[in-house]
Design an enzyme around this catalytic site. Structure first.
Site, mmCIF file in Angstrom:
data_model
loop_
_atom_site.group_PDB
_atom_site.id
_atom_site.type_symbol
_atom_site.label_atom_id
_atom_site.label_comp_id
_atom_site.label_asym_id
_atom_site.label_seq_id
_atom_site.Cartn_x
_atom_site.Cartn_y
_atom_site.Cartn_z
ATOM 1 N N SER A 15 0.829 -1.211 0.000
ATOM 2 C CA SER A 15 0.000 0.000 0.000
ATOM 3 C C SER A 15 0.869 1.269 0.000
ATOM 4 O O SER A 15 0.504 2.271 -0.624
ATOM 5 C CB SER A 15 -0.980 0.008 1.174
ATOM 6 N N ASN A 110 13.356 4.600 4.851
ATOM 7 C CA ASN A 110 12.434 3.550 5.292
ATOM 8 C C ASN A 110 11.259 4.206 5.996
ATOM 9 O O ASN A 110 11.383 5.297 6.542
ATOM 10 C CB ASN A 110 13.165 2.621 6.273
ATOM 11 N N HIS A 112 8.553 3.363 9.094
ATOM 12 C CA HIS A 112 8.347 2.462 10.229
ATOM 13 C C HIS A 112 7.076 2.879 10.965
ATOM 14 O O HIS A 112 6.887 4.072 11.243
ATOM 15 C CB HIS A 112 9.559 2.521 11.168
ATOM 16 N N THR A 144 20.278 3.376 8.252
ATOM 17 C CA THR A 144 21.664 3.184 8.676
ATOM 18 C C THR A 144 21.818 1.720 9.094
ATOM 19 O O THR A 144 20.855 0.939 9.007
ATOM 20 C CB THR A 144 22.014 4.095 9.873
ATOM 21 N N LEU A 147 19.009 -1.028 13.152
ATOM 22 C CA LEU A 147 17.613 -1.271 12.779
ATOM 23 C C LEU A 147 16.693 -0.154 13.291
ATOM 24 O O LEU A 147 16.695 0.155 14.485
ATOM 25 C CB LEU A 147 17.159 -2.621 13.364
ATOM 26 N N ASP A 148 15.927 0.436 12.380
ATOM 27 C CA ASP A 148 14.913 1.441 12.725
ATOM 28 C C ASP A 148 15.495 2.583 13.566
ATOM 29 O O ASP A 148 14.859 3.043 14.517
ATOM 30 C CB ASP A 148 13.741 0.783 13.479
ATOM 31 N N GLU A 177 0.710 7.036 7.007
ATOM 32 C CA GLU A 177 1.916 6.606 6.289
ATOM 33 C C GLU A 177 1.838 7.009 4.821
ATOM 34 O O GLU A 177 2.822 7.455 4.228
ATOM 35 C CB GLU A 177 2.085 5.083 6.378
HETATM 36 C C1 GRF Z 1 3.795 -0.502 6.824
HETATM 37 O O1 GRF Z 1 3.094 -0.391 8.019
HETATM 38 C C2 GRF Z 1 5.193 0.032 6.964
HETATM 39 O O2 GRF Z 1 5.279 1.106 7.854
HETATM 40 C C3 GRF Z 1 5.933 -1.153 7.519
HETATM 41 O O3 GRF Z 1 5.390 -2.271 6.869
HETATM 42 C C4 GRF Z 1 4.056 -1.961 6.454
HETATM 43 C C5 GRF Z 1 4.009 -2.179 4.975
HETATM 44 O O4 GRF Z 1 2.708 -2.050 4.457
HETATM 45 N N1 GRF Z 1 7.353 -1.009 7.353
HETATM 46 P P1 GRF Z 1 2.490 -1.944 2.885
HETATM 47 O O5 GRF Z 1 3.150 -3.188 2.272
HETATM 48 O O6 GRF Z 1 3.135 -0.694 2.411
HETATM 49 O O7 GRF Z 1 1.004 -1.956 2.687
#
Ligand code: GRF
Length: 221
Positions: A15, A110, A112, A144, A147-148, A177
């Site tokens: 998504s 990334n 998160h 980096t 992780l996260d 997001e």
């Molecule tokens: C999202 O919640 C993202 O933050 C995390 O993994 C999920 C991926 O969802 N890293 P999608 O595949 O983008 O729908």
């Protein structure tokens, strides 16, 4: 502005990938083509989204490699074949080696699903509910070796409601997001981000100039 080349790494649903492709198509992420979508899982639904958009979508299946560093080397070769300027991890579920992170330093980001540094790793929404936090959200950051934990570009904040379960909270965060990731990528491809002493500035300003924090209902910055 010369065309920028963006590669997106995925493992699952896609998504965020779809939000990024839409933002490239509409120009919200300016002058940028998604030139490749690369998965470590052959069955990832995100690959079908990429194919539907006519974007090359190879898979580097991590199960075919004996160890993490040989997988990373193959993944790196596959990415570099497409000569991307920037790389976006969008639900990419493999931990990367320090050498890999270093190779793309400053060019790989990334998303998160938590307000980092709270709740790195998996099951972030369950962790947020367990801790009883009142605010939750998502973070876009540079990648980096840790992780996260890379320099934070933008965060989006949502309330945690009394009646929330993991699914309702995850859905509220996911909607945000899809707004903050295109925003962060628009800044990135436009060359507006710098990392100074581990902190990200936008147009040379820290958060006092432009607040890289998006609340529900506010206009995009
Ligand atoms: C999202 O919640 C993202 O933050 C995390 O993994 C999920 C991926 O969802 N890293 P999608 O595949 O983008 O729908």
């Amino acid at each position: 502005m010369p065309k920028r080349r963006l590669a997106v790494l995925v493992s699952g649903r896609g998504s965020n990938l779809q939000a990024i492709m839409n933002a490239c198509a509409s120009g919200q992420i300016p002058a940028t083509d998604v030139v490749a979508v690369i998965s470590n899982r052959p069955q990832a639904p995100a690959l079908a989204l990429a194919r539907a958009a006519g974007i090359p979508s190879p898979c580097v299946d991590h199960r075919r490699f004996a160890d993490r560093s040989s997988f990373d080397a193959a993944l790196r070769a596959q990415i570099d074949d497409f000569a991307p300027d920037h790389i976006a991890l969008a639900g990419f579920m493999r931990q990367l080696t320090p050498a890999f992170a270093q190779h793309y330093a400053g060019r790989m980001v990334n998303i998160h699903p938590s307000l980092l540094p709270a709740f790195p790793g998996l099951h972030t929404h369950a962790q947020a509910l367990d801790e009883g936090v009142k605010l939750h959200g998502a973070t876009v950051h540079f990648v980096t070796a840790d992780l996260d934990a890379g320099p934070i570009i933008v965060q989006g904040v949502v309330p945690v409601l009394a009646q929330d379960d993991v699914d309702s909270l995850a859905a509220r965060v996911l909607a945000l997001e899809h707004r903050i990731y295109p925003q962060a990528l628009a800044w990135l491809v436009s060359g507006r981000l710098r990392i100074e002493q581990g902190k990200v500035t936008i147009d040379g300003e820290t958060a006092s100039g432009i607040s890289p924090c998006i609340w529900p209902g506010t206009e995009d910055l």
